[in-house]
Each structure stands twice: as structure tokens, then as C-alpha cells.
Design an enzyme around this catalytic site. Structure first.
Site, PDB file in Angstrom:
ATOM      1  N   TYR A  26       0.833  -1.199   0.000  1.00 37.39           N
ATOM      2  CA  TYR A  26       0.000   0.000   0.000  1.00 37.39           C
ATOM      3  C   TYR A  26       0.869   1.250   0.000  1.00 37.39           C
ATOM      4  O   TYR A  26       0.642   2.189  -0.775  1.00 37.39           O
ATOM      5  CB  TYR A  26      -0.928  -0.029   1.219  1.00 37.39           C
ATOM      6  CG  TYR A  26      -1.776   1.210   1.395  1.00 37.39           C
ATOM      7  CD1 TYR A  26      -2.845   1.464   0.545  1.00 37.39           C
ATOM      8  CD2 TYR A  26      -1.502   2.120   2.413  1.00 37.39           C
ATOM      9  CE1 TYR A  26      -3.624   2.599   0.699  1.00 37.39           C
ATOM     10  CE2 TYR A  26      -2.280   3.256   2.574  1.00 37.39           C
ATOM     11  CZ  TYR A  26      -3.329   3.490   1.715  1.00 37.39           C
ATOM     12  OH  TYR A  26      -4.097   4.619   1.875  1.00 37.39           O
ATOM     13  N   GLU A  48     -11.778   6.053   5.070  1.00 33.34           N
ATOM     14  CA  GLU A  48     -11.138   6.849   6.130  1.00 33.34           C
ATOM     15  C   GLU A  48     -12.098   7.034   7.301  1.00 33.34           C
ATOM     16  O   GLU A  48     -11.678   7.003   8.454  1.00 33.34           O
ATOM     17  CB  GLU A  48     -10.666   8.201   5.597  1.00 33.34           C
ATOM     18  CG  GLU A  48      -9.529   8.140   4.584  1.00 33.34           C
ATOM     19  CD  GLU A  48      -8.222   7.577   5.112  1.00 33.34           C
ATOM     20  OE1 GLU A  48      -8.053   7.456   6.348  1.00 33.34           O
ATOM     21  OE2 GLU A  48      -7.356   7.245   4.294  1.00 33.34           O
ATOM     22  N   TRP A  56      -5.328   1.517  10.402  1.00 40.87           N
ATOM     23  CA  TRP A  56      -5.593   1.467   8.963  1.00 40.87           C
ATOM     24  C   TRP A  56      -5.459   0.041   8.426  1.00 40.87           C
ATOM     25  O   TRP A  56      -6.159  -0.351   7.497  1.00 40.87           O
ATOM     26  CB  TRP A  56      -4.675   2.430   8.207  1.00 40.87           C
ATOM     27  CG  TRP A  56      -4.864   2.342   6.728  1.00 40.87           C
ATOM     28  CD1 TRP A  56      -3.959   1.893   5.810  1.00 40.87           C
ATOM     29  CD2 TRP A  56      -6.045   2.671   5.972  1.00 40.87           C
ATOM     30  NE1 TRP A  56      -4.506   1.927   4.547  1.00 40.87           N
ATOM     31  CE2 TRP A  56      -5.781   2.396   4.620  1.00 40.87           C
ATOM     32  CE3 TRP A  56      -7.299   3.166   6.326  1.00 40.87           C
ATOM     33  CZ2 TRP A  56      -6.714   2.602   3.622  1.00 40.87           C
ATOM     34  CZ3 TRP A  56      -8.245   3.373   5.318  1.00 40.87           C
ATOM     35  CH2 TRP A  56      -7.939   3.097   3.981  1.00 40.87           C
TER      36      TRP A  56
END
Length: 196
Positions: A26, A48, A56
Site C-alpha cells: 500500500y 477513512e 488502517w
């Protein structure tokens, strides 16, 4: 201090990108790369918001399930979700089953379905700061959690009835979608290209 660290290939990376294999991919190919398009930005805005209060990596590892559950985050499709869809989402163990976050996603899609094509993209990108005024961070402590731009973006989105977005969430969106480049100065991914 948390300066850039070498990965297995010898290239320096932001330290958070080395904490898990999922993060490295990522970090190297998506985070900080330019993202445009209403649906693509809607997806990032939703993810988000779902990440708020969580790591995350939790969202990243469930992203494909989120995409399936929310019909690819196509605004027009999600705007047509029914109460039965809401119940399906709240029963789906593959996503984060938070009522406030699910409800915000569905409400936001209904609001955005009434915007003209490109309007979300235009609004979000109008808050991108001038990169010349932002020195490259040398360590993680140089990376802010909020900025005046993210505060203004959150306020603008809220004024337009977009829910579950505050200055911190707005800044995470700005980082993820390339409005700012918060890769550390020595990181090999700094100054990356575009992500479709």
C-alpha cells in the site's frame, strides 16, 4: 525520531510501511499517489471514516470485502441502498459493523448523488496546499495529524451535509489521495505518480 528505514530491498521507506507486508504494498503503490474521480474519492472518504478509531491495517485487509458490500463504492448505486441493504451491511462480519459509520456512508451517497459529475473531485482538490510551501518531512514527527487545509476541507464537506468527516479524517484522505506528499524525504516512494 522515526526516520526512513531500509526495507528488504535496501530502499528506504517510511517506518509505518515496513510494519506489515500489506502496508508495504500500500505504501509503495497507493498512499500519496494522485487519486481523482468522484467514486474513487467517495471510496477513500468512506474508508477513512470507517478507519476512525481503528488501525488502517484493519481497513486495508477488509477493503475488498468493503468494495463488494458497498457495490464498488459507486455513488449512484450506494445512494439507492434500502433499509434491507443497511441491515445486510450491519450483519456483514467482513466489514466494520458500526451503525454510525454505515449510516453516514449511506447518507453521504444520497447527498453526493445530487451533485454534478466531478463536483466532489473538484471540491476536495480545491483544498490541496501548494507543495512548494511544504517541506518534505524528515521524520514521522514532522508529519501533522491536521492542517488548516484539512480543517477547512472538513468544514466545507460538513456544510454540504457530508457526515463523519473531521479535520483528522480529512487530512488522512488528503495524504492517501496525493493532495499532500507525506512520504519522508528519504523514502523511495516520495513524489510517486498517479493511481487510477
Amino acid at each position: 525520531m522515526s526516520a526512513a528505514l531500509p526495507a528488504a530491498d535496501g530502499g528506504l521507506r517510511c517506518p509505518w510501511g515496513l510494519s506489515a507486508e500489506d502496508y508495504l504494498a500500500y505504501h509503495d503503490t497507493e498512499w500519496g499517489r494522485t487519486v481523482h474521480g468522484d467514486d474513487a474519492l467517495f471510496e477513500r472518504l468512506c474508508l477513512e471514516a470507517f478507519q476512525s478509531g481503528l488501525s488502517w491495517i484493519t481497513i486495508l485487509r477488509r477493503r475488498e470485502t468493503f468494495r463488494t458490500a458497498f457495490d464498488g463504492f459507486r455513488i449512484e448505486a450506494v445512494a439507492k441502498f434500502t433499509d434491507a441493504d443497511r441491515e445486510r451491511l450491519l450483519a456483514d462480519p467482513g466489514i466494520i459493523r458500526n451503525k454510525a459509520k454505515v449510516d453516514a456512508t449511506l447518507a453521504n451517497a444520497k447527498v453526493l448523488a445530487g451533485w454534478r459529475a466531478g463536483e466532489l473531485d473538484e471540491l476536495i482538490w480545491s483544498y490541496a496546499p501548494d507543495p512548494a510551501g511544504r517541506p518534505a518531512p524528515r521524520t514521522l514527527s514532522d508529519v501533522p495529524a491536521i492542517t488548516p487545509e484539512s480543517t477547512a476541507l472538513a468544514k466545507a464537506l460538513k456544510k454540504r451535509s457530508i457526515r463523519f468527516v473531521g479535520p483528522t479524517t480529512a487530512y488522512a484522505l488528503m495524504q492517501a489521495c496525493g493532495l499532500v506528499d507525506d512520504h519522508l524525504a528519504d523514502c523511495v516512494a516520495r513524489g510517486g505518480g498517479s493511481t487510477p
